[in-house]
Design a protein around this motif. Sequence first.
Motif, mmCIF file in Angstrom:
data_model
loop_
_atom_site.group_PDB
_atom_site.id
_atom_site.type_symbol
_atom_site.label_atom_id
_atom_site.label_comp_id
_atom_site.label_asym_id
_atom_site.label_seq_id
_atom_site.Cartn_x
_atom_site.Cartn_y
_atom_site.Cartn_z
ATOM 1 N N ALA A 5 45.495 7.247 37.563
ATOM 2 C CA ALA A 5 45.137 6.685 36.554
ATOM 3 C C ALA A 5 45.475 6.606 36.032
ATOM 4 N N ALA A 6 47.347 6.492 35.950
ATOM 5 C CA ALA A 6 48.374 6.049 35.077
ATOM 6 C C ALA A 6 49.255 5.037 35.663
ATOM 7 N N ALA A 7 48.847 4.403 37.132
ATOM 8 C CA ALA A 7 49.543 4.149 37.815
ATOM 9 C C ALA A 7 49.134 2.587 37.835
ATOM 10 N N GLY A 8 50.169 1.218 37.543
ATOM 11 C CA GLY A 8 49.981 0.318 37.389
ATOM 12 C C GLY A 8 51.416 -0.637 36.791
ATOM 13 N N ARG A 9 50.998 -1.820 35.811
ATOM 14 C CA ARG A 9 52.368 -2.742 35.094
ATOM 15 C C ARG A 9 52.199 -1.891 34.080
ATOM 16 N N TYR A 10 53.767 -1.739 33.787
ATOM 17 C CA TYR A 10 54.061 -1.296 32.283
ATOM 18 C C TYR A 10 55.449 -1.813 31.657
ATOM 19 N N VAL A 11 55.235 -1.941 30.421
ATOM 20 C CA VAL A 11 56.200 -2.754 29.843
ATOM 21 C C VAL A 11 56.922 -1.911 29.957
ATOM 22 N N THR A 12 58.929 -2.154 29.571
ATOM 23 C CA THR A 12 59.036 -0.659 29.047
ATOM 24 C C THR A 12 60.310 -1.154 27.923
#
Length: 173
Positions: free
Chosen positions: A15-22
């Motif tokens: 559910a948390a997989a995906g693209r993230y701004v870090t």
Amino acid sequence: MAAESTLLARPTATAAAGRYVTFYLGRESYGVPVLKVREIIRILEITPVPNTPSFIRGVANLRGKVIPVIDLRIRFALGDAAINERTCIVVMHVMLPSGNENQMGFIVDAVAEVVTLNAGDIEPRPDFGAALDTRFIMGMAKVNKSIVTALLDIDKVVDTETVARVVTTAPTV
């Protein structure tokens, strides 16, 4: 008790997989889903709002729209830091208790990169016991095989009821 269990339920890694701004707060890395981020801007003038928690720096005029500005270092009890050329505001979409979405700015020390995380890169959030509230942590990610990034549920990071009051009582800037 059932409601309490629902609040503390851990999201699955898929559910948390995906693209993230870090981004960084001190030496620690954090990530938010890229779809929550509207834009990244330089620090701008912030107007304080009386009687708000210390982590709410105030409000800012973003192209004619007044947005609350939250200092994540203070929110996470990491202490205050001097503003420098890498310090910026990440403007995000946050869901308010009313069900309305609002834009808010979050002061961070530096934005790092956008990363794509697979389910295998994400571990469940740590369980520190009942004494610590970690509901705002969706999980922990291994980025580039070694760096651990806390993935944040930005809707749960702020006390949205307090912020909703700031939005409705903010002075005109």
